[in-house]
Motif scaffolding. Structure first.
Motif, PDB file in Angstrom:
ATOM      1  N   ALA A 113       8.355  -4.121  55.669  1.00 44.03           N
ATOM      2  CA  ALA A 113       7.083  -4.199  56.384  1.00 44.03           C
ATOM      3  C   ALA A 113       6.162  -3.051  55.988  1.00 44.03           C
ATOM      4  O   ALA A 113       4.957  -3.242  55.797  1.00 44.03           O
ATOM      5  CB  ALA A 113       7.323  -4.197  57.887  1.00 44.03           C
ATOM      6  N   PHE A 114       6.713  -1.853  55.862  1.00 47.94           N
ATOM      7  CA  PHE A 114       5.890  -0.700  55.479  1.00 47.94           C
ATOM      8  C   PHE A 114       5.293  -0.917  54.089  1.00 47.94           C
ATOM      9  O   PHE A 114       4.112  -0.641  53.855  1.00 47.94           O
ATOM     10  CB  PHE A 114       6.723   0.578  55.494  1.00 47.94           C
ATOM     11  N   GLY A 115       6.107  -1.405  53.170  1.00 49.77           N
ATOM     12  CA  GLY A 115       5.616  -1.638  51.816  1.00 49.77           C
ATOM     13  C   GLY A 115       4.501  -2.659  51.771  1.00 49.77           C
ATOM     14  O   GLY A 115       3.488  -2.476  51.077  1.00 49.77           O
ATOM     15  N   ARG A 116       4.675  -3.750  52.528  1.00 46.19           N
ATOM     16  CA  ARG A 116       3.638  -4.787  52.542  1.00 46.19           C
ATOM     17  C   ARG A 116       2.337  -4.261  53.145  1.00 46.19           C
ATOM     18  O   ARG A 116       1.247  -4.550  52.659  1.00 46.19           O
ATOM     19  CB  ARG A 116       4.123  -6.005  53.336  1.00 46.19           C
ATOM     20  N   ALA A 117       2.462  -3.473  54.238  1.00 48.16           N
ATOM     21  CA  ALA A 117       1.271  -3.034  54.954  1.00 48.16           C
ATOM     22  C   ALA A 117       0.545  -1.874  54.284  1.00 48.16           C
ATOM     23  O   ALA A 117      -0.686  -1.818  54.302  1.00 48.16           O
ATOM     24  CB  ALA A 117       1.647  -2.643  56.383  1.00 48.16           C
ATOM     25  N   TYR A 118       1.301  -0.949  53.678  1.00 49.49           N
ATOM     26  CA  TYR A 118       0.677   0.283  53.213  1.00 49.49           C
ATOM     27  C   TYR A 118       0.726   0.492  51.700  1.00 49.49           C
ATOM     28  O   TYR A 118      -0.100   1.254  51.171  1.00 49.49           O
ATOM     29  CB  TYR A 118       1.326   1.491  53.911  1.00 49.49           C
ATOM     30  N   MET A 119       1.658  -0.146  51.006  1.00 49.19           N
ATOM     31  CA  MET A 119       1.760   0.086  49.565  1.00 49.19           C
ATOM     32  C   MET A 119       1.098  -1.010  48.731  1.00 49.19           C
ATOM     33  O   MET A 119       0.396  -0.719  47.760  1.00 49.19           O
ATOM     34  CB  MET A 119       3.238   0.222  49.164  1.00 49.19           C
ATOM     35  N   VAL A 120       1.337  -2.269  49.098  1.00 50.42           N
ATOM     36  CA  VAL A 120       0.725  -3.364  48.326  1.00 50.42           C
ATOM     37  C   VAL A 120      -0.799  -3.246  48.270  1.00 50.42           C
ATOM     38  O   VAL A 120      -1.397  -3.464  47.215  1.00 50.42           O
ATOM     39  CB  VAL A 120       1.175  -4.736  48.877  1.00 50.42           C
ATOM     40  N   LEU A 123      -2.240  -1.353  45.261  1.00 52.04           N
ATOM     41  CA  LEU A 123      -1.937  -1.790  43.900  1.00 52.04           C
ATOM     42  C   LEU A 123      -3.170  -2.054  43.046  1.00 52.04           C
ATOM     43  O   LEU A 123      -3.183  -1.754  41.850  1.00 52.04           O
ATOM     44  CB  LEU A 123      -1.073  -3.056  43.934  1.00 52.04           C
ATOM     45  N   ASP A 124      -4.203  -2.624  43.624  1.00 56.90           N
ATOM     46  CA  ASP A 124      -5.356  -3.037  42.835  1.00 56.90           C
ATOM     47  C   ASP A 124      -5.942  -1.867  42.042  1.00 56.90           C
ATOM     48  O   ASP A 124      -6.082  -1.920  40.823  1.00 56.90           O
ATOM     49  CB  ASP A 124      -6.419  -3.662  43.745  1.00 56.90           C
ATOM     50  N   THR A 125      -6.263  -0.786  42.740  1.00 60.37           N
ATOM     51  CA  THR A 125      -6.842   0.386  42.072  1.00 60.37           C
ATOM     52  C   THR A 125      -5.844   1.014  41.108  1.00 60.37           C
ATOM     53  O   THR A 125      -6.216   1.444  40.005  1.00 60.37           O
ATOM     54  CB  THR A 125      -7.294   1.426  43.110  1.00 60.37           C
ATOM     55  N   PHE A 126      -4.571   1.074  41.522  1.00 58.23           N
ATOM     56  CA  PHE A 126      -3.546   1.672  40.661  1.00 58.23           C
ATOM     57  C   PHE A 126      -3.426   0.919  39.341  1.00 58.23           C
ATOM     58  O   PHE A 126      -3.369   1.533  38.265  1.00 58.23           O
ATOM     59  CB  PHE A 126      -2.199   1.679  41.392  1.00 58.23           C
ATOM     60  N   LEU A 127      -3.400  -0.405  39.390  1.00 63.39           N
ATOM     61  CA  LEU A 127      -3.262  -1.198  38.176  1.00 63.39           C
ATOM     62  C   LEU A 127      -4.503  -1.110  37.288  1.00 63.39           C
ATOM     63  O   LEU A 127      -4.397  -1.192  36.058  1.00 63.39           O
ATOM     64  CB  LEU A 127      -2.968  -2.659  38.534  1.00 63.39           C
ATOM     65  N   ARG A 128      -5.662  -0.952  37.905  1.00 67.72           N
ATOM     66  CA  ARG A 128      -6.865  -0.786  37.088  1.00 67.72           C
ATOM     67  C   ARG A 128      -6.869   0.576  36.399  1.00 67.72           C
ATOM     68  O   ARG A 128      -7.343   0.699  35.274  1.00 67.72           O
ATOM     69  CB  ARG A 128      -8.110  -0.971  37.954  1.00 67.72           C
ATOM     70  N   ARG A 129      -6.321   1.573  37.063  1.00 70.48           N
ATOM     71  CA  ARG A 129      -6.216   2.898  36.440  1.00 70.48           C
ATOM     72  C   ARG A 129      -5.167   2.919  35.340  1.00 70.48           C
ATOM     73  O   ARG A 129      -5.349   3.564  34.306  1.00 70.48           O
ATOM     74  CB  ARG A 129      -5.852   3.957  37.486  1.00 70.48           C
ATOM     75  N   TYR A 130      -4.050   2.245  35.600  1.00 69.34           N
ATOM     76  CA  TYR A 130      -2.901   2.328  34.686  1.00 69.34           C
ATOM     77  C   TYR A 130      -2.421   0.922  34.320  1.00 69.34           C
ATOM     78  O   TYR A 130      -1.363   0.471  34.766  1.00 69.34           O
ATOM     79  CB  TYR A 130      -1.770   3.134  35.333  1.00 69.34           C
ATOM     80  N   ASP A 136       7.755  -2.703  39.556  1.00 70.43           N
ATOM     81  CA  ASP A 136       8.941  -3.491  39.898  1.00 70.43           C
ATOM     82  C   ASP A 136       9.428  -2.919  41.216  1.00 70.43           C
ATOM     83  O   ASP A 136      10.242  -2.003  41.255  1.00 70.43           O
ATOM     84  CB  ASP A 136      10.001  -3.356  38.804  1.00 70.43           C
ATOM     85  N   TRP A 137       8.881  -3.442  42.308  1.00 74.68           N
ATOM     86  CA  TRP A 137       9.116  -2.863  43.631  1.00 74.68           C
ATOM     87  C   TRP A 137      10.128  -3.683  44.408  1.00 74.68           C
ATOM     88  O   TRP A 137      10.061  -4.916  44.431  1.00 74.68           O
ATOM     89  CB  TRP A 137       7.801  -2.773  44.409  1.00 74.68           C
ATOM     90  N   ARG A 138      11.045  -2.987  45.069  1.00 76.44           N
ATOM     91  CA  ARG A 138      12.079  -3.630  45.871  1.00 76.44           C
ATOM     92  C   ARG A 138      11.790  -3.370  47.350  1.00 76.44           C
ATOM     93  O   ARG A 138      11.753  -2.230  47.780  1.00 76.44           O
ATOM     94  CB  ARG A 138      13.458  -3.089  45.500  1.00 76.44           C
ATOM     95  N   PHE A 139      11.571  -4.447  48.098  1.00 76.81           N
ATOM     96  CA  PHE A 139      11.281  -4.346  49.520  1.00 76.81           C
ATOM     97  C   PHE A 139      12.579  -4.596  50.276  1.00 76.81           C
ATOM     98  O   PHE A 139      13.031  -5.739  50.388  1.00 76.81           O
ATOM     99  CB  PHE A 139      10.208  -5.365  49.909  1.00 76.81           C
ATOM    100  N   GLU A 140      13.188  -3.531  50.782  1.00 75.92           N
ATOM    101  CA  GLU A 140      14.509  -3.657  51.388  1.00 75.92           C
ATOM    102  C   GLU A 140      14.706  -2.562  52.433  1.00 75.92           C
ATOM    103  O   GLU A 140      14.370  -1.409  52.209  1.00 75.92           O
ATOM    104  CB  GLU A 140      15.597  -3.560  50.315  1.00 75.92           C
ATOM    105  N   VAL A 303      -0.103   8.062  45.047  1.00 73.96           N
ATOM    106  CA  VAL A 303       0.302   7.777  46.435  1.00 73.96           C
ATOM    107  C   VAL A 303      -0.100   8.923  47.353  1.00 73.96           C
ATOM    108  O   VAL A 303      -0.663   8.703  48.441  1.00 73.96           O
ATOM    109  CB  VAL A 303       1.824   7.522  46.512  1.00 73.96           C
ATOM    110  N   ILE A 304       0.164  10.156  46.940  1.00 73.98           N
ATOM    111  CA  ILE A 304      -0.189  11.309  47.768  1.00 73.98           C
ATOM    112  C   ILE A 304      -1.702  11.377  47.963  1.00 73.98           C
ATOM    113  O   ILE A 304      -2.194  11.622  49.079  1.00 73.98           O
ATOM    114  CB  ILE A 304       0.354  12.603  47.130  1.00 73.98           C
ATOM    115  N   GLU A 305      -2.452  11.131  46.910  1.00 79.45           N
ATOM    116  CA  GLU A 305      -3.915  11.123  46.993  1.00 79.45           C
ATOM    117  C   GLU A 305      -4.413  10.073  47.976  1.00 79.45           C
ATOM    118  O   GLU A 305      -5.258  10.347  48.847  1.00 79.45           O
ATOM    119  CB  GLU A 305      -4.495  10.851  45.605  1.00 79.45           C
ATOM    120  N   GLN A 306      -3.885   8.858  47.875  1.00 76.94           N
ATOM    121  CA  GLN A 306      -4.350   7.755  48.713  1.00 76.94           C
ATOM    122  C   GLN A 306      -3.970   7.955  50.176  1.00 76.94           C
ATOM    123  O   GLN A 306      -4.767   7.694  51.081  1.00 76.94           O
ATOM    124  CB  GLN A 306      -3.796   6.425  48.197  1.00 76.94           C
ATOM    125  N   PHE A 307      -2.767   8.432  50.431  1.00 81.68           N
ATOM    126  CA  PHE A 307      -2.349   8.644  51.816  1.00 81.68           C
ATOM    127  C   PHE A 307      -3.131   9.790  52.445  1.00 81.68           C
ATOM    128  O   PHE A 307      -3.413   9.770  53.642  1.00 81.68           O
ATOM    129  CB  PHE A 307      -0.840   8.904  51.884  1.00 81.68           C
TER     130      PHE A 307
END
Length: 320
Positions: A113-120, A123-130, A136-140, A303-307
């Motif tokens: 739940a945390f990954g879906r709400a706060y990490m996904v 992704l958009d900005t991260f993928l455009r940067r890099y 390859d993320w594991r939600f568990e 991640v640290i920057e965004q949080f």
């Protein structure tokens, strides 16, 4: 000169790949797990380790159908070369990655739940940067062995800080009592955690112990009391608990990361404003290396920057 010192000196004569196959196999306990970490086949890893053993003239593993076990010689060899190999591998990677765009598969473990709400959503900005990095993320919802399972990073609370792992705190998580406005509409307002016994409780069963979670809440004056929720519904998933509270089925004790979006819209209300339980930090974990792979380094920084920009640390604490 000690025999094993001779072995270590021979290290410089071995292909780096053979040594990496040995170390990763020793860390994970199998050729298959090492192969996944090195993007090789298990047969290739086994063959490289066999070539290393033949070159050194010593058996490094006792092999069985279930797992690999280091021999005494293998144990001593691992102790003497692992740090040096890590430094050498990092230096090679750092030189090869200079002036290149960070690239490769980024393996990260995080809560569902945390990954879906706060990490996904990041992704958009991260993928455009890099664009050359493939997440390859594991939600568990489980404890992972970050290094042993070959993850580049992990995000969660309460992970064991094993040797070789760094933790960067993103924020301390508070538990608060919440319910829908509809559920509370015709009910008396509770004044202390003990008053919660009069309400339908949506409680959580800890998946790793099987016990019902119980929290001691504290207020600004330093008073503490057990939140005496009477179980009406029992779930082992905070997302499901949140959904049941939104449906007006009772009072729930929710971590602030799950409650915040609904508190902001008014779909959920704080049942006991001013009372909360601090259950520890949620942190970003990654290997403690002087020279992190570029893909991991930029992910950690991002991640640290965004949080920080989203003021996550303040958001997930209870102030009223």
């Amino acid at each position: 000169m000690d025999y094993f010192q001779l072995m270590v000196e021979n290290m410089a004569m071995q292909p780096l790949g053979h040594l990496e196959c040995f170390v990763k196999s020793a860390e994970s306990g199998s050729f298959s797990a090492a192969a996944r970490r090195l993007a090789l086949t298990p047969a290739a890893v086994s063959k490289n380790v066999a070539r290393l053993e033949a070159s050194l003239g010593v058996r490094l593993f006792q092999r069985s159908t279930r797992k690999l076990t280091l021999t005494e010689g293998g144990e001593r060899f691992l102790q003497q070369i692992s740090a040096a190999l890590t430094t050498l591998s990092d230096a090679v990677n750092d030189v090869s990655e200079q002036d290149k765009q960070p690239a490769g598969t980024l393996r990260v473990s995080m809560g569902q739940a945390f990954g879906r709400a706060y990490m996904v959503p990041l992704l958009d900005t991260f993928l455009r940067r890099y664009p050359a990095i493939v997440p390859d993320w594991r939600f568990e919802n489980r404890q992972v062995d970050l290094i042993g399972e070959g993850f580049d990073a992990g995000i969660g609370g309460g992970l064991d800080l094993k040797p070789g792992v760094v933790a960067r705190e993103l924020g301390r998580i508070h538990i608060v009592a919440v319910a829908s406005a509809a559920y509370m509409d015709d009910k008396p307002k509770p004044c202390s955690p003990s008053d919660l016994a009069a309400f339908d409780g949506i409680v959580r069963r800890a998946s790793h112990t099987g016990r019902l979670n119980q929290y001691s809440l504290r207020n600004a004056a330093g008073d503490t009391a057990i939140a005496d929720l009477q179980p009406r519904i029992i779930f082992d998933d905070p997302d499901a608990i949140c959904q049941a509270a939104l449906m007006g089925l009772g009072v729930a004790l929710l971590p602030m990361p799950f409650a915040v979006p609904w508190l902001q819209t008014g779909a959920l209300l704080r049942v006991l404003p001013g009372w909360s339980a601090d259950v520890g930090p949620v942190s970003l974990y990654y290997p403690a290396k002087k020279l992190l792979p570029a893909k991991t380094r930029v992910f950690v920084d991002y991640v640290i920057e965004q949080f920080r920009e989203r003021d996550f640390a303040r958001l997930v604490q209870s102030e009223g």
